[in-house]
Write a protein that holds these residues in place. Structure first.
Motif, PDB file in Angstrom:
ATOM      1  N   LEU A  54      52.868  37.782  71.808  1.00 27.77           N
ATOM      2  CA  LEU A  54      53.448  38.986  71.185  1.00 27.77           C
ATOM      3  C   LEU A  54      53.866  38.656  69.758  1.00 27.77           C
ATOM      4  O   LEU A  54      54.117  37.500  69.427  1.00 27.77           O
ATOM      5  CB  LEU A  54      54.666  39.480  71.967  1.00 27.77           C
ATOM      6  N   GLU A  93      57.480  42.614  68.296  1.00 23.11           N
ATOM      7  CA  GLU A  93      57.350  43.010  69.713  1.00 23.11           C
ATOM      8  C   GLU A  93      58.330  42.227  70.578  1.00 23.11           C
ATOM      9  O   GLU A  93      58.956  42.779  71.490  1.00 23.11           O
ATOM     10  CB  GLU A  93      55.910  42.768  70.192  1.00 23.11           C
ATOM     11  N   LYS A 145      55.574  47.156  80.271  1.00 20.34           N
ATOM     12  CA  LYS A 145      54.922  47.241  78.953  1.00 20.34           C
ATOM     13  C   LYS A 145      54.766  45.852  78.327  1.00 20.34           C
ATOM     14  O   LYS A 145      53.732  45.507  77.769  1.00 20.34           O
ATOM     15  CB  LYS A 145      55.761  48.112  78.006  1.00 20.34           C
ATOM     16  N   LYS A 146      55.838  45.076  78.429  1.00 20.02           N
ATOM     17  CA  LYS A 146      55.829  43.732  77.822  1.00 20.02           C
ATOM     18  C   LYS A 146      54.771  42.858  78.489  1.00 20.02           C
ATOM     19  O   LYS A 146      53.972  42.194  77.814  1.00 20.02           O
ATOM     20  CB  LYS A 146      57.231  43.112  77.960  1.00 20.02           C
ATOM     21  N   LEU A 181      51.168  43.966  77.609  1.00 19.75           N
ATOM     22  CA  LEU A 181      50.782  43.517  76.268  1.00 19.75           C
ATOM     23  C   LEU A 181      50.315  42.069  76.299  1.00 19.75           C
ATOM     24  O   LEU A 181      49.325  41.694  75.671  1.00 19.75           O
ATOM     25  CB  LEU A 181      52.002  43.606  75.324  1.00 19.75           C
ATOM     26  N   GLU A 182      51.055  41.245  77.045  1.00 23.85           N
ATOM     27  CA  GLU A 182      50.697  39.820  77.148  1.00 23.85           C
ATOM     28  C   GLU A 182      49.369  39.631  77.861  1.00 23.85           C
ATOM     29  O   GLU A 182      48.523  38.863  77.410  1.00 23.85           O
ATOM     30  CB  GLU A 182      51.773  39.100  77.958  1.00 23.85           C
ATOM     31  N   LYS A 225      46.914  41.769  78.201  1.00 21.62           N
ATOM     32  CA  LYS A 225      45.817  42.311  77.398  1.00 21.62           C
ATOM     33  C   LYS A 225      45.294  41.291  76.387  1.00 21.62           C
ATOM     34  O   LYS A 225      44.152  41.330  75.985  1.00 21.62           O
ATOM     35  CB  LYS A 225      46.302  43.539  76.612  1.00 21.62           C
ATOM     36  N   ARG A 226      46.211  40.399  75.959  1.00 19.17           N
ATOM     37  CA  ARG A 226      45.830  39.436  74.922  1.00 19.17           C
ATOM     38  C   ARG A 226      45.490  38.067  75.506  1.00 19.17           C
ATOM     39  O   ARG A 226      45.452  37.077  74.787  1.00 19.17           O
ATOM     40  CB  ARG A 226      46.978  39.304  73.916  1.00 19.17           C
TER      41      ARG A 226
END
Lengths: 315, 277
Positions: A91, A95, B11-12, B15-16, B18-19
């Motif tokens: 992140l 974020e 959400k957090k 995001l992780e 997805k990457r």
């Protein structure tokens, strides 16, 4: 009013006692240092106070809330910097901070972004806000972890080695922030550190721990005096002669007088350097001694700490 | 429990994930194999004369399965050419258990990353120090495994069904093989219950191990009962019909409840921290 109070706080991991009947009181707005070698029990103490692990015995209250019966209230009141930066490397800085700010209850988006921006700008990280944390240097991660700990303006901060691995400039920035938080925002800071320079510059009181127990607690000055005894006044002279030596020895405040031939100086042990220094200098001058310099020698906190730990480990 | 906090954790973690190609690749590649490669085999059988010629022999291999199918299905198959029987059995019955692997694999990979991965990357301590409750953390992290796992399963099913129906439309004179009752119950009933079971076990395993790979390797054990179902169906011991699937859903719901109760017990901050690598 005390921000942190512990009473007989103990933590055992099977048969190993990490923290042994620790009792301490930290006042509101105080910066309190927890010093000790590796394995002394500092991090375990901090983890108990942050409600990450439960004590085996004893009790503690943080911000007035009991750590065992009210852990959520304690966590809301505390900002913590752990041994590792504990940041999400995939992140971005923004974020990461946005997540933790919301997790700590900073719900208003405008207030949240103002706070995050102010802290990132303070640490010169604003320009890197959209970069993934994985690209940050160790020092930048450490600063970002401090931003995370302080983002929700907690009244109490637990900081485990905040300046570890930082260059002198960054370490100073963090010390300045801690000083500002303590003085301006009345934040209470519990600082676990090996860096005695941090403790000496910031802490009103420090506790030295070893093997899970408290060895000594007091202000850095008190500790130095307790551990290393009386102050020594070093009077540098152009020449040491018998008349000057006799004059100084005759002064009732001089407990012990020795000559340092290398420095060409008299080393005078006294009880109170503040009152003894002018009197001794006057005696030397009256005895026709030519004074080049006067220094009050006190052991550094580091010297006092090392001496104490060495003595403890011998026992 | 605060829903906003659950969503925040979701959400957090999303995001992780997805990457993270290490997590994304298996949950994309395996469904592509099942949704595209398996129907391609059916298309090959239905369109290649050489393959069609060997269908009689292949159908014989499925005789134990066919013998245990409902009477009306057996009667329908009796009217079909060997080539049609082969395609029907493979598309409707043989490939069905493969689609149980998708939610298990996807949810265990994402669950391992979300729970054990945080320990491995040493991010767990700061997360556990926040005022988020155990329930909010557990639910948020479970949802980040469950929702994408279900999305991948449903999309795979729709792609599989579309390819099968397009490829076999003329062969079966306009009859659509997919969806039927078996597939609908399997995809919308069994797979969610199975994914929850997989997530629950991943939570328990992750609390006990130190890293992502360790948790994932142990989670693979969950595939064994699915392989058992596959062989049981081919050998005719058990046919995944509506009744069997309904019973399976009931059993999985009971197992889910037991596993989640156990998961809540092991999801303790001190236990998680003490096993940090």
């Amino acid at each position: 009013m005390y921000s942190v109070v512990t009473e007989g706080l103990t933590k055992k991991f099977n048969s190993f006692t990490a923290v042994n009947h620790l009792s301490l009181e930290i006042g509101e707005g105080e910066v309190f240092g927890l010093l000790g070698p590796n394995g002394a029990g500092k991090t375990t103490t901090l983890r108990m106070l942050a409600c990450l692990i439960a004590p085996t015995e004893g009790s503690a209250a943080v911000a007035g809330y009991d750590i065992q019966s009210d852990p959520l209230k304690v966590r809301q009141s505390v900002g913590i910097l752990t041994e590792n930066p504990s940041l999400y490397e995939r992140l971005t800085a923004l974020e990461n901070m946005d997540f933790f700010a919301q997790a700590y209850g900073l719900l208003d988006p405008q207030e949240r972004s103002r706070r995050i921006r102010a802290l990132l700008e303070f640490f010169n990280l604003w320009d890197r806000r959209n970069d993934k944390v994985a690209t940050f240097s160790k020092g930048m991660k450490q600063k970002l972890a401090i931003v995370r700990a302080t983002v929700h303006k907690p009244p109490i901060l637990f900081l485990d080695e905040p300046t570890a691995g930082l260059d002198p400039e960054s370490a100073k920035e963090i010390r300045d922030l801690m000083a500002a938080l303590s003085q301006q925002e009345k934040s209470t800071i519990l600082l676990c550190t090996h860096h005695l320079e941090d403790a000496e510059k910031l802490c009103r009181r420090v506790m030295i721990m070893n093997r899970g127990t408290c060895i000594i607690v007091g202000s850095p000055d008190e500790l130095r005096e307790k551990i290393s005894g009386q102050p020594v006044i070093q009077i540098g002279l152009k020449q040491v002669n018998a008349k000057v030596l006799a004059a100084v020895k005759a002064n009732p405040q001089a407990k012990e007088v020795t000559v340092n031939p290398q420095e060409v100086a008299l080393m005078v042990t006294v009880d109170d350097a503040r009152s003894a220094t002018p009197e001794l200098v006057e005696e030397v001058v009256q005895a026709k001694g030519q004074v080049l310099s006067v220094n009050v020698l006190r052991p550094s906190l580091e010297e006092a700490y090392l001496k104490l730990i060495k003595e403890e480990n011998k026992q | 429990m605060n829903r906003r906090n659950v969503w925040l954790v979701f959400k957090k973690d999303w995001l992780e994930i997805k990457r993270n190609p290490q997590v994304l690749l298996p949950i994309v590649i395996v469904p592509i194999i099942f949704a595209v490669v398996l129907p391609a085999i059916v298309v090959l059988i239905s369109s290649t004369p050489a393959a069609a010629g060997s269908s009689q022999n292949s159908v014989e291999g499925f005789l134990p399965l066919i013998a245990n199918l409902p009477q009306d299905i057996q009667a329908m198959l009796a009217q079909m050419e060997p080539n049609q029987v082969m395609v029907y059995i493979m598309a409707v019955y043989f490939f069905a258990p493969f689609f149980l692997i998708i939610p298990i694999m996807a949810s265990s990979v994402m669950g391992s990353d979300s729970f054990a991965g945080e320990k491995e990357r040493k991010t767990i301590e700061a997360l556990l120090a926040t005022p988020l409750t155990d329930g909010e953390l557990l639910l948020g992290k479970s949802l980040v495994s469950f929702i994408p796992a279900m999305a991948v399963t449903f999309v795979s099913f729709f792609v599989y069904g579309a390819i099968i129906d397009v490829a076999t439309y003329s062969m079966f004179n306009g009859m659509l093989l997919i969806p039927n009752a078996v597939w609908l119950i399997l995809i919308f009933g069994v797979t969610p219950a199975l994914a929850l079971c997989s997530i629950g076990l991943t939570v328990i395993i992750s609390a006990r191990v130190k890293g992502f790979k360790e948790a994932q390797q142990i989670s693979v054990v969950l595939l064994l009962p699915i392989l058992g179902l596959l062989f049981a169906q081919v050998s005719g011991l058990l046919i995944l019909g509506p009744v069997v699937l309904a019973a399976l859903i009931g059993l999985l719901v009971l197992v889910d409840i037991a596993i989640f109760y156990l998961g809540m017990k092991v999801f303790q901050r001190e236990e998680i921290l003490s096993r940090q690598s």
